[in-house]
Design a protein around this motif. Sequence first.
Motif, short mmCIF file in Angstrom:
data_model
loop_
_atom_site.label_atom_id
_atom_site.label_comp_id
_atom_site.label_asym_id
_atom_site.label_seq_id
_atom_site.Cartn_x
_atom_site.Cartn_y
_atom_site.Cartn_z
N LEU A 50 40.20 53.28 108.90
CA LEU A 50 40.57 53.91 107.64
C LEU A 50 41.62 53.30 106.87
CD1 LEU A 50 40.39 57.77 108.32
CD2 LEU A 50 38.76 56.50 107.20
N GLU A 51 42.55 52.77 107.77
CA GLU A 51 43.76 52.02 107.08
C GLU A 51 43.34 50.65 106.69
OE1 GLU A 51 47.34 54.12 109.79
OE2 GLU A 51 46.62 52.17 110.46
N ALA A 52 42.13 50.05 107.54
CA ALA A 52 41.88 48.65 107.21
C ALA A 52 41.08 48.85 105.78
CB ALA A 52 41.15 47.95 108.35
N THR A 53 40.19 49.83 105.54
CA THR A 53 39.17 49.93 104.43
C THR A 53 39.86 50.66 103.35
OG1 THR A 53 38.48 52.09 105.11
CG2 THR A 53 37.21 49.88 105.99
N GLY A 54 40.82 51.41 103.34
CA GLY A 54 41.82 51.91 102.25
C GLY A 54 40.70 53.30 102.13
N ILE A 55 39.80 53.90 102.82
CA ILE A 55 39.13 55.00 102.38
C ILE A 55 40.02 56.37 102.26
CG2 ILE A 55 37.27 56.52 103.04
CD1 ILE A 55 35.93 54.13 104.54
N ARG A 56 39.79 57.10 101.22
CA ARG A 56 40.58 58.46 101.23
C ARG A 56 39.33 59.35 101.26
NH1 ARG A 56 46.03 57.27 99.89
NH2 ARG A 56 46.43 59.71 100.09
N PRO A 57 39.90 60.47 102.15
CA PRO A 57 38.83 61.48 102.02
C PRO A 57 38.45 62.21 100.58
CG PRO A 57 40.83 62.52 103.09
CD PRO A 57 41.04 60.80 102.67
N VAL A 58 37.44 63.03 100.46
CA VAL A 58 37.06 63.74 99.28
C VAL A 58 37.53 65.14 99.54
CG1 VAL A 58 35.29 64.48 97.71
CG2 VAL A 58 35.43 62.24 98.38
N VAL A 59 38.59 65.74 99.14
CA VAL A 59 39.08 67.26 99.06
C VAL A 59 38.77 67.94 97.79
CG1 VAL A 59 41.11 68.52 99.80
CG2 VAL A 59 40.95 66.40 100.94
N ASP A 60 37.76 68.73 97.96
CA ASP A 60 37.09 69.66 96.81
C ASP A 60 38.49 70.47 96.29
OD1 ASP A 60 34.19 70.54 95.42
OD2 ASP A 60 36.13 72.06 95.63
N ARG A 61 39.07 71.34 96.98
CA ARG A 61 40.02 72.04 96.61
C ARG A 61 40.99 72.56 97.81
NH1 ARG A 61 37.82 77.81 94.05
NH2 ARG A 61 39.83 78.08 93.99
N ARG A 62 42.04 72.91 97.42
CA ARG A 62 43.14 73.26 98.41
C ARG A 62 43.58 74.61 97.95
NH1 ARG A 62 46.72 68.04 99.88
NH2 ARG A 62 45.21 66.54 99.39
N PHE A 63 44.04 75.53 99.26
CA PHE A 63 44.28 76.83 99.22
C PHE A 63 45.82 77.00 100.25
CE2 PHE A 63 39.66 77.01 98.44
CZ PHE A 63 39.40 77.72 97.49
N GLY A 64 46.29 77.83 99.91
CA GLY A 64 47.34 78.25 100.68
C GLY A 64 46.87 78.92 101.78
N LEU A 65 47.80 79.16 102.90
CA LEU A 65 47.57 79.64 104.36
C LEU A 65 47.04 81.28 103.92
CD1 LEU A 65 47.18 79.35 107.36
CD2 LEU A 65 49.45 80.09 107.65
N GLU A 66 47.78 81.94 103.37
CA GLU A 66 47.73 83.20 102.90
C GLU A 66 46.27 83.52 102.19
OE1 GLU A 66 50.25 81.59 102.00
OE2 GLU A 66 52.07 82.38 102.88
N GLN A 67 45.84 82.47 101.51
CA GLN A 67 44.43 82.62 100.77
C GLN A 67 43.26 82.02 101.89
OE1 GLN A 67 45.95 79.56 97.95
NE2 GLN A 67 45.22 81.37 96.23
N LEU A 68 43.42 81.94 103.20
CA LEU A 68 42.47 81.42 104.01
C LEU A 68 41.17 82.14 103.92
CD1 LEU A 68 41.85 79.43 106.20
CD2 LEU A 68 42.57 81.14 107.87
N ALA A 69 41.15 83.52 103.73
CA ALA A 69 39.88 84.04 103.62
C ALA A 69 39.06 83.65 102.38
CB ALA A 69 40.00 85.72 103.49
N ASP A 70 39.92 83.61 101.28
CA ASP A 70 39.29 83.11 100.01
C ASP A 70 38.68 81.64 100.31
OD1 ASP A 70 40.00 85.22 98.54
OD2 ASP A 70 41.78 84.52 97.96
N ALA A 71 39.44 80.80 101.01
CA ALA A 71 39.03 79.22 101.10
C ALA A 71 37.46 79.56 101.82
CB ALA A 71 39.85 78.55 102.03
N PHE A 72 37.43 80.47 102.87
CA PHE A 72 36.31 80.44 103.77
C PHE A 72 35.08 81.18 102.72
CE2 PHE A 72 38.57 80.52 107.77
CZ PHE A 72 38.31 79.53 108.41
N ARG A 73 35.43 81.82 101.84
CA ARG A 73 34.39 82.46 100.90
C ARG A 73 33.99 81.30 100.11
NH1 ARG A 73 38.50 86.71 100.78
NH2 ARG A 73 37.51 88.65 101.66
#
Length: 335
Positions: A297-320
């Motif tokens: 990853l460091e050699a290629t410079g690939i970065r992951p695709v993260v669709d959305r971010r939730f807070g820890l308190e929103q974990l149930a919403d993240a799973f939904r």
Amino acid sequence: MKAMVVGTPRGLDRLRIEDRPDPGHPGPGEIRVAVHGSSLNFHDYGVVSGIMPCGDGRIPLADGGGVVEAVGEGVHEFAVGDAVVSCFFPAWQAGPPIIGDFSGTPGDGIDGFAQEYVVRPATAFTRAPKGYDAVEAATITTAGLTAWRALVVDGQLKAGDTVLLLGTGGVSIWALQIAKAMGARVAITSSSDEKLERARALGADFTLNYRSEANWGRAIRDWTGGIGVDHVVEVGGPGTLAESIEAVRVGGHISLIGVLTGVGGEVPTAALMGRQARLQGLIVGSRADQQAFVAALEATGIRPVVDRRFGLEQLADAFRYEESGSHFGKIGVEW
């Protein structure tokens, strides 16, 4: 400290925040990590929803990214301030597979990373890729490493190979990025034309909506000029395996890494024999595999695709959100 725990009976509505004792100072061979991010996997959903067994009060989430706050006696690999990321199988350090269950997997057999601090053996972590934040780092633990092992470690992917990916979830999008970085040609399927357009923007060479093409295995084979693809990353299981076998070339490689369509079903054995293909089940990878992946990853410079971010308190919403199937790539949780 704050931690999210799984209730009984289990279900997304039963997730709850608790105050748990601080884990304290690391002992010999251990490190203390301030956890700042995680990412969701189908395995995590299985634990919190009740599909997979676990004890009452388990802290979920297999993936964890954070910063080292203290090191125990004898630890020389990490120093205070280092960015680290967890391992899915902490006991599998290197070599061929030695683990066939989840008894030592964080968020399943042991407490996971939906908490503020952990004290664990230093060997349960690797360095995080340089420049990655905690959520980005956490995406490599399960999904990223599964794609890496399927294509590179076991599949021996090389430039010019052809790859078939099913869907646009975390593993498949990681596999798309890895394959393109290594010079492969990639076909990918989805039921969403919008997601297929996003996959093309990431470099996919051929896209196919399986809702409009029931015989998609033949369509993929036609794309290769009738030869078939070198590699298939098979996430569906019994409901998609027959088409994957149709799509693979004679002597090709099918990595069975998911069972989204069920845990059992008919295998077209005659077709598999005729292809003389290697059908390999696999679950994530070793710590040494993860270290090699971080270097790549460091050699290629690939970065992951993260669709959305939730807070820890929103974990149930993240799973939904995960449950809805609307995501493209990974779903992050940060705190």
